[in-house]
Design a protein around this motif. Sequence first.
Motif, PDB file in Angstrom:
ATOM      1  N   GLY A  95       0.811  -1.215   0.000  1.00  0.00           N
ATOM      2  CA  GLY A  95       0.000   0.000   0.000  1.00  0.00           C
ATOM      3  C   GLY A  95       0.843   1.263   0.000  1.00  0.00           C
ATOM      4  N   ILE A  96       1.953   1.226   0.743  1.00  0.00           N
ATOM      5  CA  ILE A  96       2.854   2.391   0.766  1.00  0.00           C
ATOM      6  C   ILE A  96       3.463   2.618  -0.612  1.00  0.00           C
ATOM      7  CG2 ILE A  96       5.052   3.243   1.682  1.00  0.00           C
ATOM      8  CD1 ILE A  96       4.254   1.848   4.362  1.00  0.00           C
ATOM      9  N   PHE A  97       3.972   1.543  -1.235  1.00  0.00           N
ATOM     10  CA  PHE A  97       4.564   1.682  -2.570  1.00  0.00           C
ATOM     11  C   PHE A  97       3.509   2.118  -3.591  1.00  0.00           C
ATOM     12  CE2 PHE A  97       8.061  -1.208  -1.085  1.00  0.00           C
ATOM     13  CZ  PHE A  97       9.076  -0.288  -1.251  1.00  0.00           C
ATOM     14  N   MET A 128      -5.993   7.128  -2.938  1.00  0.00           N
ATOM     15  CA  MET A 128      -6.854   6.755  -1.813  1.00  0.00           C
ATOM     16  C   MET A 128      -6.957   5.237  -1.671  1.00  0.00           C
ATOM     17  SD  MET A 128      -7.579   9.371  -0.179  1.00  0.00           S
ATOM     18  CE  MET A 128      -8.687   8.611   0.952  1.00  0.00           C
ATOM     19  N   PHE A 129      -6.897   4.526  -2.784  1.00  0.00           N
ATOM     20  CA  PHE A 129      -6.901   3.062  -2.717  1.00  0.00           C
ATOM     21  C   PHE A 129      -5.704   2.580  -1.898  1.00  0.00           C
ATOM     22  CE2 PHE A 129      -5.441  -1.008  -4.508  1.00  0.00           C
ATOM     23  CZ  PHE A 129      -6.526  -1.800  -4.173  1.00  0.00           C
ATOM     24  N   GLY A 130      -4.562   3.171  -2.112  1.00  0.00           N
ATOM     25  CA  GLY A 130      -3.373   2.804  -1.347  1.00  0.00           C
ATOM     26  C   GLY A 130      -3.523   3.121   0.133  1.00  0.00           C
ATOM     27  N   ILE A 131      -4.129   4.258   0.454  1.00  0.00           N
ATOM     28  CA  ILE A 131      -4.351   4.654   1.853  1.00  0.00           C
ATOM     29  C   ILE A 131      -5.295   3.659   2.533  1.00  0.00           C
ATOM     30  CG2 ILE A 131      -5.263   6.468   3.361  1.00  0.00           C
ATOM     31  CD1 ILE A 131      -2.654   7.265   1.990  1.00  0.00           C
ATOM     32  N   VAL A 132      -6.376   3.286   1.839  1.00  0.00           N
ATOM     33  CA  VAL A 132      -7.321   2.298   2.394  1.00  0.00           C
ATOM     34  C   VAL A 132      -6.611   0.958   2.597  1.00  0.00           C
ATOM     35  CG1 VAL A 132      -9.408   0.961   1.863  1.00  0.00           C
ATOM     36  CG2 VAL A 132      -9.365   3.427   1.471  1.00  0.00           C
ATOM     37  N   PHE A 133      -5.774   0.581   1.659  1.00  0.00           N
ATOM     38  CA  PHE A 133      -5.013  -0.665   1.752  1.00  0.00           C
ATOM     39  C   PHE A 133      -4.106  -0.644   2.985  1.00  0.00           C
ATOM     40  CE2 PHE A 133      -2.711  -4.250  -0.047  1.00  0.00           C
ATOM     41  CZ  PHE A 133      -3.696  -4.867  -0.799  1.00  0.00           C
ATOM     42  N   ILE A 134      -3.452   0.469   3.230  1.00  0.00           N
ATOM     43  CA  ILE A 134      -2.577   0.603   4.393  1.00  0.00           C
ATOM     44  C   ILE A 134      -3.394   0.520   5.686  1.00  0.00           C
ATOM     45  CG2 ILE A 134      -1.046   2.186   5.651  1.00  0.00           C
ATOM     46  CD1 ILE A 134      -0.208   3.273   2.853  1.00  0.00           C
ATOM     47  N   GLY A 135      -4.541   1.208   5.727  1.00  0.00           N
ATOM     48  CA  GLY A 135      -5.398   1.162   6.916  1.00  0.00           C
ATOM     49  C   GLY A 135      -5.885  -0.244   7.226  1.00  0.00           C
ATOM     50  N   ALA A 136      -6.333  -0.963   6.197  1.00  0.00           N
ATOM     51  CA  ALA A 136      -6.790  -2.346   6.399  1.00  0.00           C
ATOM     52  C   ALA A 136      -5.641  -3.232   6.867  1.00  0.00           C
ATOM     53  CB  ALA A 136      -7.397  -2.889   5.112  1.00  0.00           C
ATOM     54  N   ALA A 137      -4.452  -3.004   6.337  1.00  0.00           N
ATOM     55  CA  ALA A 137      -3.291  -3.806   6.734  1.00  0.00           C
ATOM     56  C   ALA A 137      -2.932  -3.566   8.204  1.00  0.00           C
ATOM     57  CB  ALA A 137      -2.098  -3.474   5.835  1.00  0.00           C
ATOM     58  N   VAL A 138      -3.028  -2.333   8.659  1.00  0.00           N
ATOM     59  CA  VAL A 138      -2.720  -2.019  10.059  1.00  0.00           C
ATOM     60  C   VAL A 138      -3.715  -2.702  10.991  1.00  0.00           C
ATOM     61  CG1 VAL A 138      -2.678  -0.143  11.755  1.00  0.00           C
ATOM     62  CG2 VAL A 138      -1.506   0.135   9.582  1.00  0.00           C
ATOM     63  N   VAL A 139      -5.014  -2.617  10.656  1.00  0.00           N
ATOM     64  CA  VAL A 139      -6.041  -3.247  11.489  1.00  0.00           C
ATOM     65  C   VAL A 139      -5.835  -4.761  11.529  1.00  0.00           C
ATOM     66  CG1 VAL A 139      -8.518  -3.714  11.654  1.00  0.00           C
ATOM     67  CG2 VAL A 139      -7.727  -1.403  11.175  1.00  0.00           C
ATOM     68  N   GLN A 140      -5.605  -5.376  10.383  1.00  0.00           N
ATOM     69  CA  GLN A 140      -5.388  -6.828  10.338  1.00  0.00           C
ATOM     70  C   GLN A 140      -4.113  -7.231  11.068  1.00  0.00           C
ATOM     71  OE1 GLN A 140      -7.152  -9.549   9.074  1.00  0.00           O
ATOM     72  NE2 GLN A 140      -8.761  -8.023   9.171  1.00  0.00           N
ATOM     73  N   ALA A 141      -3.069  -6.437  10.971  1.00  0.00           N
ATOM     74  CA  ALA A 141      -1.828  -6.754  11.676  1.00  0.00           C
ATOM     75  C   ALA A 141      -2.044  -6.735  13.186  1.00  0.00           C
ATOM     76  CB  ALA A 141      -0.724  -5.780  11.271  1.00  0.00           C
TER      77      ALA A 141
END
Length: 135
Positions: free
Chosen positions: A25-27, A43-56
């Motif tokens: 997501g960052i890349f 924004m797709f990348g930002i949403v991807f990063i947010g979902a990754a943080v929650v799942q982590a």
Amino acid sequence: MKSVKPGRGPSMMGGIGSIIAGIFGIFWTIGTVSMGAPWFFSMFGIVFIGAAVVQAIYNFSNATGKNRFSEFDIVDGSEETDPMQEYINGKSHGDSISESLLSSNTETPAFCPYCGARLGEGFEFCSKCGKKIPD
């Protein structure tokens, strides 16, 4: 109430996968901004990063925590009844689902109310799970 909890190994692998998804997501976000792509691609990348943080957080908590989150809660009919099953069987709200497992011509249940194994005549304990059969 019994609960089914995810294993520590799969939770750790989910946490590692979440970190990889966050890096992607960052890349993605950096790439779309540097290429001048429309804002919704970023924004797709930002949403991807947010979902990754929650799942982590969720997965690493399950992998390392003493009290893990349960995926499913399993209850006996005596602990909590299932209203939908009562509706299907046509029973009143006060009846226990475990009563439906009783054989109509004997006092002994035909099946174990805990594991579902078939019971023989006069069994006091289940031959599969070893639990005492209720009277």
